[in-house]
Design a protein around this motif. Structure first.
Motif, mmCIF file in Angstrom:
data_model
loop_
_atom_site.group_PDB
_atom_site.id
_atom_site.type_symbol
_atom_site.label_atom_id
_atom_site.label_comp_id
_atom_site.label_asym_id
_atom_site.label_seq_id
_atom_site.Cartn_x
_atom_site.Cartn_y
_atom_site.Cartn_z
ATOM 1 N N PRO A 176 9.532 -4.208 17.457
ATOM 2 C CA PRO A 176 8.901 -2.967 17.912
ATOM 3 C C PRO A 176 7.756 -2.603 16.972
ATOM 4 O O PRO A 176 7.648 -3.125 15.856
ATOM 5 C CB PRO A 176 10.035 -1.949 17.849
ATOM 6 N N ALA A 177 6.907 -1.679 17.425
ATOM 7 C CA ALA A 177 5.684 -1.367 16.690
ATOM 8 C C ALA A 177 5.957 -0.979 15.241
ATOM 9 O O ALA A 177 5.239 -1.406 14.320
ATOM 10 C CB ALA A 177 4.919 -0.250 17.406
ATOM 11 N N GLU A 178 6.983 -0.189 15.016
ATOM 12 C CA GLU A 178 7.280 0.265 13.654
ATOM 13 C C GLU A 178 7.641 -0.910 12.751
ATOM 14 O O GLU A 178 7.189 -0.986 11.600
ATOM 15 C CB GLU A 178 8.413 1.287 13.677
ATOM 16 N N ASP A 179 8.422 -1.837 13.265
ATOM 17 C CA ASP A 179 8.806 -2.993 12.461
ATOM 18 C C ASP A 179 7.639 -3.960 12.285
ATOM 19 O O ASP A 179 7.504 -4.601 11.233
ATOM 20 C CB ASP A 179 9.986 -3.716 13.105
ATOM 21 N N ALA A 180 6.798 -4.086 13.308
ATOM 22 C CA ALA A 180 5.606 -4.928 13.167
ATOM 23 C C ALA A 180 4.688 -4.363 12.085
ATOM 24 O O ALA A 180 4.098 -5.117 11.297
ATOM 25 C CB ALA A 180 4.863 -5.030 14.497
ATOM 26 N N ALA A 181 4.554 -3.031 12.031
ATOM 27 C CA ALA A 181 3.761 -2.410 10.971
ATOM 28 C C ALA A 181 4.375 -2.704 9.608
ATOM 29 O O ALA A 181 3.655 -2.929 8.620
ATOM 30 C CB ALA A 181 3.671 -0.900 11.201
ATOM 31 N N SER A 182 5.706 -2.719 9.528
ATOM 32 C CA SER A 182 6.362 -3.070 8.272
ATOM 33 C C SER A 182 6.094 -4.524 7.894
ATOM 34 O O SER A 182 5.922 -4.845 6.716
ATOM 35 C CB SER A 182 7.866 -2.823 8.371
ATOM 36 N N ALA A 183 6.060 -5.409 8.883
ATOM 37 C CA ALA A 183 5.735 -6.812 8.595
ATOM 38 C C ALA A 183 4.354 -6.913 7.969
ATOM 39 O O ALA A 183 4.140 -7.663 7.007
ATOM 40 C CB ALA A 183 5.813 -7.638 9.878
ATOM 41 N N PHE A 184 3.390 -6.154 8.508
ATOM 42 C CA PHE A 184 2.062 -6.100 7.906
ATOM 43 C C PHE A 184 2.144 -5.533 6.488
ATOM 44 O O PHE A 184 1.494 -6.036 5.561
ATOM 45 C CB PHE A 184 1.130 -5.231 8.751
ATOM 46 N N GLY A 185 2.910 -4.446 6.342
ATOM 47 C CA GLY A 185 3.033 -3.824 5.038
ATOM 48 C C GLY A 185 3.600 -4.773 4.000
ATOM 49 O O GLY A 185 3.148 -4.798 2.846
ATOM 50 N N LEU A 186 4.583 -5.567 4.394
ATOM 51 C CA LEU A 186 5.140 -6.561 3.481
ATOM 52 C C LEU A 186 4.159 -7.689 3.221
ATOM 53 O O LEU A 186 4.018 -8.172 2.085
ATOM 54 C CB LEU A 186 6.445 -7.113 4.060
ATOM 55 N N ALA A 187 3.443 -8.126 4.263
ATOM 56 C CA ALA A 187 2.472 -9.210 4.101
ATOM 57 C C ALA A 187 1.369 -8.832 3.113
ATOM 58 O O ALA A 187 0.864 -9.686 2.376
ATOM 59 C CB ALA A 187 1.862 -9.572 5.456
ATOM 60 N N ALA B 36 12.259 -7.566 10.273
ATOM 61 C CA ALA B 36 13.293 -7.579 11.310
ATOM 62 C C ALA B 36 14.660 -7.185 10.752
ATOM 63 O O ALA B 36 15.500 -6.651 11.478
ATOM 64 C CB ALA B 36 13.369 -8.965 11.949
ATOM 65 N N GLU B 37 14.870 -7.421 9.466
ATOM 66 C CA GLU B 37 16.118 -7.018 8.814
ATOM 67 C C GLU B 37 16.141 -5.531 8.480
ATOM 68 O O GLU B 37 17.172 -5.009 8.063
ATOM 69 C CB GLU B 37 16.324 -7.833 7.535
ATOM 70 N N GLY B 38 14.994 -4.864 8.611
ATOM 71 C CA GLY B 38 14.939 -3.436 8.347
ATOM 72 C C GLY B 38 14.253 -3.038 7.060
ATOM 73 O O GLY B 38 14.195 -1.853 6.715
ATOM 74 N N ILE B 39 13.682 -4.008 6.334
ATOM 75 C CA ILE B 39 12.944 -3.672 5.122
ATOM 76 C C ILE B 39 11.573 -3.139 5.527
ATOM 77 O O ILE B 39 10.833 -3.799 6.257
ATOM 78 C CB ILE B 39 12.796 -4.893 4.201
ATOM 79 N N SER B 40 11.244 -1.961 5.065
ATOM 80 C CA SER B 40 9.996 -1.330 5.491
ATOM 81 C C SER B 40 8.864 -1.670 4.531
ATOM 82 O O SER B 40 9.072 -1.915 3.345
ATOM 83 C CB SER B 40 10.167 0.181 5.582
ATOM 84 N N GLY B 41 7.683 -1.685 5.090
ATOM 85 C CA GLY B 41 6.463 -1.854 4.312
ATOM 86 C C GLY B 41 5.506 -0.737 4.661
ATOM 87 O O GLY B 41 5.634 -0.110 5.721
ATOM 88 N N PRO B 42 4.527 -0.458 3.798
ATOM 89 C CA PRO B 42 3.629 0.669 4.055
ATOM 90 C C PRO B 42 2.783 0.450 5.307
ATOM 91 O O PRO B 42 2.077 -0.556 5.408
ATOM 92 C CB PRO B 42 2.753 0.713 2.797
ATOM 93 N N PRO B 43 2.804 1.375 6.256
ATOM 94 C CA PRO B 43 2.035 1.201 7.485
ATOM 95 C C PRO B 43 0.529 1.304 7.268
ATOM 96 O O PRO B 43 -0.244 0.912 8.141
ATOM 97 C CB PRO B 43 2.545 2.320 8.395
ATOM 98 N N THR B 44 0.107 1.860 6.116
ATOM 99 C CA THR B 44 -1.324 1.969 5.807
ATOM 100 C C THR B 44 -1.768 0.863 4.857
ATOM 101 O O THR B 44 -2.713 1.033 4.092
ATOM 102 C CB THR B 44 -1.621 3.337 5.173
ATOM 103 N N VAL B 45 -1.085 -0.283 4.919
ATOM 104 C CA VAL B 45 -1.352 -1.343 3.949
ATOM 105 C C VAL B 45 -2.790 -1.845 4.001
ATOM 106 O O VAL B 45 -3.338 -2.273 2.987
ATOM 107 C CB VAL B 45 -0.373 -2.515 4.162
ATOM 108 N N LEU B 46 -3.428 -1.779 5.155
ATOM 109 C CA LEU B 46 -4.808 -2.264 5.257
ATOM 110 C C LEU B 46 -5.811 -1.232 4.773
ATOM 111 O O LEU B 46 -6.651 -1.507 3.918
ATOM 112 C CB LEU B 46 -5.121 -2.671 6.697
ATOM 113 N N GLU B 47 -5.735 -0.016 5.308
ATOM 114 C CA GLU B 47 -6.784 0.982 5.074
ATOM 115 C C GLU B 47 -6.453 1.994 3.999
ATOM 116 O O GLU B 47 -7.304 2.830 3.645
ATOM 117 C CB GLU B 47 -7.070 1.726 6.388
#
Length: 439
Positions: free
Chosen positions: A158-169, A206-217
């Motif tokens: 879902p969008a929130e978890d995809a944003a976390s994937a970006f945040g972790l990346a 996907a396991e639920g670890i969150s990353g910052p949604p503003t990781v890019l900007e």
């Protein structure tokens, strides 16, 4: 959106990416750095989730690391000129490894390929050349986000978890260009590490670890850290989902740095058109843009050193009338005729040409000779760019040229048909695992 069919032209472009990626990867498995990474992966990532191309089974992150390294091992992988990056080598190994682990259907896998490369292209282009000027290698820097995005599609995050994937990346983004003066093979590892880390970012999200949604900007995010204020949000977002940048990637006809291809095109054409005898050449001048002029080194003692050298590639192409893998052999790099001409090459920045980059990769070559007048040719876009494309037939020929010596002609042709069809993933994944070995 990922459940919707890709537009036909986007799906075709994605299949082209797969064909070119496989060609580069299969050829790359012959290189020592690929085999060293194979051995590491077999020791450190044992499992049977996914396939190392030519090297048997491993975990999905391990396969992504090994295959990304092989894809970038010979400088034959695709590029994206506005981002000065190699988007497929840092993303497709992650997508295909995860697709194998998840037993994803071909349609969704192809959508993940398209999304992964699209994100890698946009992130790289939004901050180039600022990132390059700061000493970063855009391929892993942006590629880790593309790998995370493609894997998020496969995992249906879902969008929130995809944003976390970006945040972790974002915390995995990196890759320094200090390899250049040393010919270090760490450059090859950059693509593999980005693929592995992007895949891990999606799995951890996907396991639920969150990353910052503003990781890019964000004020302390990716663009602030790597580009300062020199980035363009419009490049990142304008037309997203409608205007696909992944359709604008380039195909490499020569196994060397893309920045030198325009000059190589010019030299090859001048040689052919004027029946030029390399022995009569007394001087070669290359005018080009700043980023390309940076590759003016003359140390061809290593494979990477030769591949990153404008003087070497121009000299080898002029001597042999072609520039393939044979021109980068240790014997050819030591040859007296090539080294004589390499010393005669001068590379300069031209202000007009500099202003055309990164929309174009221009070069003007002038050749002085003892038996005739000076020859000159300007190339605005090298062969393989979208405006001067390698068509499907030529791409298939590239695949066969690179893969037949490794796989045999029959298997290479079968694999090529499967890649163009992209309706059955077994041959593209598990079936490619056993023609080699870590050795």
């Amino acid at each position: 959106m990922a459940d919707d069919p890709l537009p036909a032209e986007v799906a075709h472009a994605a299949r082209r990416l797969v064909v070119d990626y496989l060609a580069a990867t299969i050829a790359g498995t012959t290189q020592p750095v690929a085999r060293m990474v194979w051995r590491h992966v077999h020791d450190s990532y044992p499992g049977a989730q996914a396939t190392i191309v030519g090297g048997g089974p491993a975990t999905a992150p391990g396969a992504a690391l090994a295959n990304g390294t092989a894809a970038h091992a010979l400088e034959l992988d695709d590029g994206y000129t506005p981002g000065a990056s190699h988007p497929s080598a840092s993303t497709l190994p992650a997508v295909l490894a995860l697709a194998e682990r998840e037993r994803s259907d071909p349609a969704r896998t192809l959508a993940a390929v398209a999304v992964a490369v699209e994100v890698a292209c946009r992130v790289a282009a939004a901050a180039h050349p600022a990132t390059w000027r700061r000493g970063f290698h855009n391929t892993p820097l942006a590629g880790v986000f593309g790998a995370a995005a493609g894997c998020a599609v496969l995992l249906r995050l879902p969008a929130e978890d995809a944003a976390s994937a970006f945040g972790l990346a974002g915390s995995h983004a990196g890759g320094l260009s200090e390899f250049l003066p040393h010919g270090s093979p760490v450059k090859r590892l950059h693509a593999g590490m980005a693929a592995r880390d992007g895949l891990l970012s999606a799995l951890l999200a996907a396991e639920g670890i969150s990353g910052p949604p503003t990781v890019l900007e964000g004020s302390q995010g990716y663009f602030a850290a790597f580009a300062g204020n020199e980035w363009d949000p419009g490049v990142l977002l304008d037309g997203l989902g409608e205007r696909w940048m992944m359709r604008r990637t380039s195909v490499k006809p020569y196994p060397c740095c893309r920045h030198v291809h325009g000059a190589v095109d010019a030299v090859l054409k001048l040689r052919a058109d004027h029946d030029l005898d390399p022995a009569t050449v007394t001087g070669i001048e290359v005018d080009t843009y700043t980023v390309a002029a940076y590759y003016d080194g003359t140390d061809a003692g290593t494979l990477l050193g030769a591949q990153m050298s404008m003087p070497y590639t121009v000299a080898a192409a002029l001597c042999d009338g072609k520039l393939g893998l044979a021109q980068f052999s240790p014997e050819r790099r030591r040859a007296a005729d090539v080294n004589r001409l390499m010393a005669a090459v001068q590379v300069r920045v031209d202000d007009e040409l500099d202003g055309l980059y990164p929309e174009r990769r221009p070069a003007v070559v002038r050749i002085r000779r003892s038996d005739g007048p000076e020859l000159s040719l300007r190339v605005d876009q090298p062969y393989g760019e979208p405006s001067n494309p390698v068509d499907d037939e030529a791409l298939s020929a590239k695949f066969h040229t690179l893969c037949a010596p490794v796989l045999g002609s029959v298997v290479a042709d079968e694999l090529l048909r499967a890649a163009w069809a992209f309706t059955e993933l077994d041959l593209l994944t598990h079936g490619l695992g056993f023609f080699g070995g870590p050795g």
